[in-house]
Design an enzyme around this catalytic site. Structure first.
Site, PDB file in Angstrom:
ATOM      1  N   ASP A   4      -2.153   1.117  -8.375  1.00 33.39           N
ATOM      2  CA  ASP A   4      -1.002   0.486  -7.717  1.00 33.39           C
ATOM      3  C   ASP A   4       0.266   0.738  -8.536  1.00 33.39           C
ATOM      4  O   ASP A   4       0.311   0.430  -9.734  1.00 33.39           O
ATOM      5  CB  ASP A   4      -1.285  -1.021  -7.623  1.00 33.39           C
ATOM      6  CG  ASP A   4      -0.283  -1.756  -6.755  1.00 33.39           C
ATOM      7  OD1 ASP A   4       0.279  -1.140  -5.835  1.00 33.39           O
ATOM      8  OD2 ASP A   4      -0.089  -2.971  -6.992  1.00 33.39           O
ATOM      9  N   SER A  38       2.338 -10.277   1.101  1.00 34.53           N
ATOM     10  CA  SER A  38       1.792 -11.634   1.039  1.00 34.53           C
ATOM     11  C   SER A  38       2.614 -12.549   1.937  1.00 34.53           C
ATOM     12  O   SER A  38       3.820 -12.344   2.136  1.00 34.53           O
ATOM     13  CB  SER A  38       1.821 -12.164  -0.404  1.00 34.53           C
ATOM     14  OG  SER A  38       0.721 -11.651  -1.127  1.00 34.53           O
ATOM     15  N   ARG A  58     -16.355 -22.340 -16.205  1.00 36.73           N
ATOM     16  CA  ARG A  58     -17.044 -22.019 -14.942  1.00 36.73           C
ATOM     17  C   ARG A  58     -16.702 -23.028 -13.859  1.00 36.73           C
ATOM     18  O   ARG A  58     -16.792 -22.738 -12.672  1.00 36.73           O
ATOM     19  CB  ARG A  58     -18.557 -21.979 -15.166  1.00 36.73           C
ATOM     20  CG  ARG A  58     -18.986 -20.840 -16.069  1.00 36.73           C
ATOM     21  CD  ARG A  58     -20.423 -20.961 -16.480  1.00 36.73           C
ATOM     22  NE  ARG A  58     -20.660 -22.185 -17.254  1.00 36.73           N
ATOM     23  CZ  ARG A  58     -21.815 -22.499 -17.839  1.00 36.73           C
ATOM     24  NH1 ARG A  58     -22.849 -21.678 -17.743  1.00 36.73           N
ATOM     25  NH2 ARG A  58     -21.946 -23.619 -18.513  1.00 36.73           N
ATOM     26  N   ASP A  91      -1.224  -9.310  -3.233  1.00 36.64           N
ATOM     27  CA  ASP A  91      -1.536  -9.807  -4.576  1.00 36.64           C
ATOM     28  C   ASP A  91      -1.103 -11.266  -4.713  1.00 36.64           C
ATOM     29  O   ASP A  91      -1.901 -12.140  -5.074  1.00 36.64           O
ATOM     30  CB  ASP A  91      -0.812  -8.926  -5.623  1.00 36.64           C
ATOM     31  CG  ASP A  91      -1.193  -9.294  -7.040  1.00 36.64           C
ATOM     32  OD1 ASP A  91      -2.129 -10.101  -7.220  1.00 36.64           O
ATOM     33  OD2 ASP A  91      -0.561  -8.790  -7.991  1.00 36.64           O
ATOM     34  N   HIS A  94       3.807  -2.531   1.218  1.00 37.70           N
ATOM     35  CA  HIS A  94       3.715  -3.338  -0.004  1.00 37.70           C
ATOM     36  C   HIS A  94       4.317  -4.710   0.279  1.00 37.70           C
ATOM     37  O   HIS A  94       4.881  -4.944   1.340  1.00 37.70           O
ATOM     38  CB  HIS A  94       4.481  -2.649  -1.140  1.00 37.70           C
ATOM     39  CG  HIS A  94       3.719  -1.517  -1.744  1.00 37.70           C
ATOM     40  ND1 HIS A  94       3.241  -1.552  -3.025  1.00 37.70           N
ATOM     41  CD2 HIS A  94       3.313  -0.336  -1.223  1.00 37.70           C
ATOM     42  CE1 HIS A  94       2.590  -0.433  -3.279  1.00 37.70           C
ATOM     43  NE2 HIS A  94       2.624   0.331  -2.191  1.00 37.70           N
ATOM     44  N   ASN A 131      -0.716  -4.308   1.209  1.00 36.07           N
ATOM     45  CA  ASN A 131      -0.897  -4.749  -0.178  1.00 36.07           C
ATOM     46  C   ASN A 131      -0.700  -6.249  -0.334  1.00 36.07           C
ATOM     47  O   ASN A 131       0.352  -6.781   0.040  1.00 36.07           O
ATOM     48  CB  ASN A 131       0.117  -4.042  -1.079  1.00 36.07           C
ATOM     49  CG  ASN A 131      -0.265  -2.607  -1.373  1.00 36.07           C
ATOM     50  OD1 ASN A 131      -1.083  -2.025  -0.683  1.00 36.07           O
ATOM     51  ND2 ASN A 131       0.326  -2.052  -2.410  1.00 36.07           N
ATOM     52  N   GLY A 146       6.271 -10.396  -4.517  1.00 32.07           N
ATOM     53  CA  GLY A 146       6.337 -11.699  -5.180  1.00 32.07           C
ATOM     54  C   GLY A 146       6.301 -12.886  -4.237  1.00 32.07           C
ATOM     55  O   GLY A 146       6.070 -12.753  -3.027  1.00 32.07           O
TER      56      GLY A 146
HETATM   57  P1  13P Z   1       2.769  -9.205  -2.764  1.00 35.69           P
HETATM   58  O1  13P Z   1       3.559  -9.598  -3.979  1.00 35.69           O
HETATM   59  O2  13P Z   1       3.479  -9.547  -1.501  1.00 35.69           O
HETATM   60  O3  13P Z   1       1.381  -9.741  -2.786  1.00 35.69           O
HETATM   61  O4  13P Z   1       2.660  -7.599  -2.781  1.00 35.69           O
HETATM   62  C1  13P Z   1       1.727  -6.972  -3.603  1.00 35.69           C
HETATM   63  C2  13P Z   1       1.950  -5.511  -3.706  1.00 35.69           C
HETATM   64  O5  13P Z   1       2.719  -4.905  -2.989  1.00 35.69           O
HETATM   65  C3  13P Z   1       1.170  -4.786  -4.715  1.00 35.69           C
HETATM   66  O6  13P Z   1       1.522  -3.448  -4.783  1.00 35.69           O
HETATM   67  O1  G3H Z   2       3.271  -5.116  -6.749  1.00 39.30           O
HETATM   68  C1  G3H Z   2       2.783  -5.410  -7.811  1.00 39.30           C
HETATM   69  C2  G3H Z   2       1.518  -6.175  -7.924  1.00 39.30           C
HETATM   70  O2  G3H Z   2       1.680  -7.492  -7.486  1.00 39.30           O
HETATM   71  C3  G3H Z   2       0.992  -6.076  -9.309  1.00 39.30           C
HETATM   72  O3  G3H Z   2       1.702  -6.890 -10.180  1.00 39.30           O
HETATM   73  O4  G3H Z   2       2.317  -5.440 -12.116  1.00 39.30           O
HETATM   74  O5  G3H Z   2       2.144  -7.955 -12.337  1.00 39.30           O
HETATM   75  O6  G3H Z   2       0.091  -6.552 -12.070  1.00 39.30           O
HETATM   76  P1  G3H Z   2       1.570  -6.687 -11.777  1.00 39.30           P
HETATM   77 ZN    ZN Z   3       3.608  -3.135  -4.390  1.00 40.77          ZN
END
Ligand code: 13P
Ligand code: G3H
Ligand code: ZN
Length: 341
Positions: free
Chosen positions: A82, A221, A289, A264, A218, A262, A188
């Site tokens: 990614d 979320s 746990r 995250d 991307h 995507n 984000g």
């Molecule tokens: P979000 O922050 O919307 O979950 O997007 C994640 C992302 O694009 C990772 O590449």
């Molecule tokens: O778009 C980025 C993802 O949310 C990954 O985030 O670089 O903090 O692991 P990170």
């Molecule tokens: Zn991304």
């Protein structure tokens, strides 16, 4: 079953679904994702950011993912880099057994993005690894992903969106396999200052200038309010968090050529809300746990919810059949490390 993203996107492009690409950083997150995909019979992309490689040490993450491949032979799995930012990183990912990589030169001037992407494509394709590249700019700020402030982004959105004619040139000059587009999403938890509206007309135009090219979203979320409320109820401080409404994500994968989505932030929120809840309601608890287990279940539930939004539940068998029929080889890495498959 391990594969590249190609058979997934072949079916997703006009099959009315999208494949979830979920970020993995540790064992519990990875287990939650893969258990959800197995339960819902969905293909999945496990993606690893540069930050995740550094946090967990890629050797540990790779072994966790190899365990997923062994434990869940009926789940189509791609291992994806990614936001790769250098050709050196892409080379490392190829050598580590990824089946797909993203080279993200979107923050560079256009000609530099073309040059960087083409070089990454040459390295990856020589080893049988597929490449996603990005054109246009997303909002939001993530570690290792420099973006734009929510207000600024929404106010000036037109100028950041992917240009359809430039996209055509970018695709033909780089030889990429999938194109990450800026169509109004953002990274984000604080994506927007006001309710967003994805630029579906722009997706349509890009699909016309780049027919058949799988598109990637991307920053997808949704930042569900109930999870923000839980985080805040149990001691968090996340006012004004806002994401992309799930109905708009559902539309993008059902009606348009968006093949990869995507996610995250929503996993982070689910995990954080649950851990906060355990700490707040059971202050004497100190067995990891007892909070990481519920957090893993929260990831599982969140991913199941996403698979239905993406309409990818039930598509695993078709993807595996398609992959086998095509007789596509795995990346060269797996010739050398046959036991790992
Ligand atoms: P979000 O922050 O919307 O979950 O997007 C994640 C992302 O694009 C990772 O590449
Ligand atoms: O778009 C980025 C993802 O949310 C990954 O985030 O670089 O903090 O692991 P990170
Ligand atoms: Zn991304």
């Amino acid at each position: 079953m391990l594969m590249t993203t190609k058979p997934m996107f072949d079916l997703a492009y006009d099959g009315g679904f999208g494949v979830g690409a979920f970020n993995v950083n540790n064992m519990e997150i990875t287990q939650g994702i893969i258990e959800a995909c197995a339960a819902e019979k969905s293909p999945c992309i496990l993606q690893i950011s540069k930050g995740a490689r550094q946090y967990a040490n890629i050797r540990f993450l790779k072994h966790i993912i190899d365990a997923c491949v062994e434990e869940y032979p009926d789940v189509p799995i791609a291992i994806h880099c990614d936001h790769g930012d250098t050709v050196e990183l892409i080379r490392d990912c190829v050598e580590d057994g990824y089946t797909s990589v993203m080279i993200d030169g979107s923050h560079h001037p256009y000609e530099e993005n073309v040059r960087l992407t083409k070089e990454a494509v040459d390295v990856a394709h020589a080893a049988g690894v597929v490449v996603e590249a990005e054109l246009g700019m997303l909002g939001g700020i993530e570690e290792d992903v420099v973006g734009l402030d929510a207000h600024e982004y929404q106010k000036n959105i037109e100028k950041f969106l992917t240009d359809p004619d430039e996209a055509k040139d970018f695709v033909s000059r780089t030889g990429l396999d999938s194109l990450a587009v800026a169509i109004g999403t953002s990274h984000g938890a604080f994506k927007f200052a006001k309710e967003p509206k994805l630029a579906f007309d722009r997706i349509e135009q890009i699909m016309k200038t780049c027919p058949g090219v799988p598109l990637v979203m991307h920053g997808s979320s949704s930042v569900p309010k109930e999870f923000i409320d839980l985080v805040n109820k149990y001691g968090g401080d996340m006012p004004n968090a806002m994401g992309v409404p799930e109905e708009q994500i559902a539309m993008a994968v059902r009606k348009y050529g968006v093949c990869k989505v995507n996610i995250d932030t929503d996993l982070r929120l689910a995990m954080t809300a649950k851990i906060r809840e355990v700490f707040a309601t059971k202050p004497a608890e100190f067995d990891p746990r007892k909070y990481l287990g519920p957090a893993r279940d929260a990831i599982l539930d969140m991913v199941k919810r996403k698979l239905h939004v993406l309409n990818s539940a039930g598509k695993a068998d078709d993807v595996i059949k398609h992959w086998k029929k095509q007789g596509e080889p795995l990346p060269a890495y797996y010739g050398k490390h046959a036991a790992a498959v």
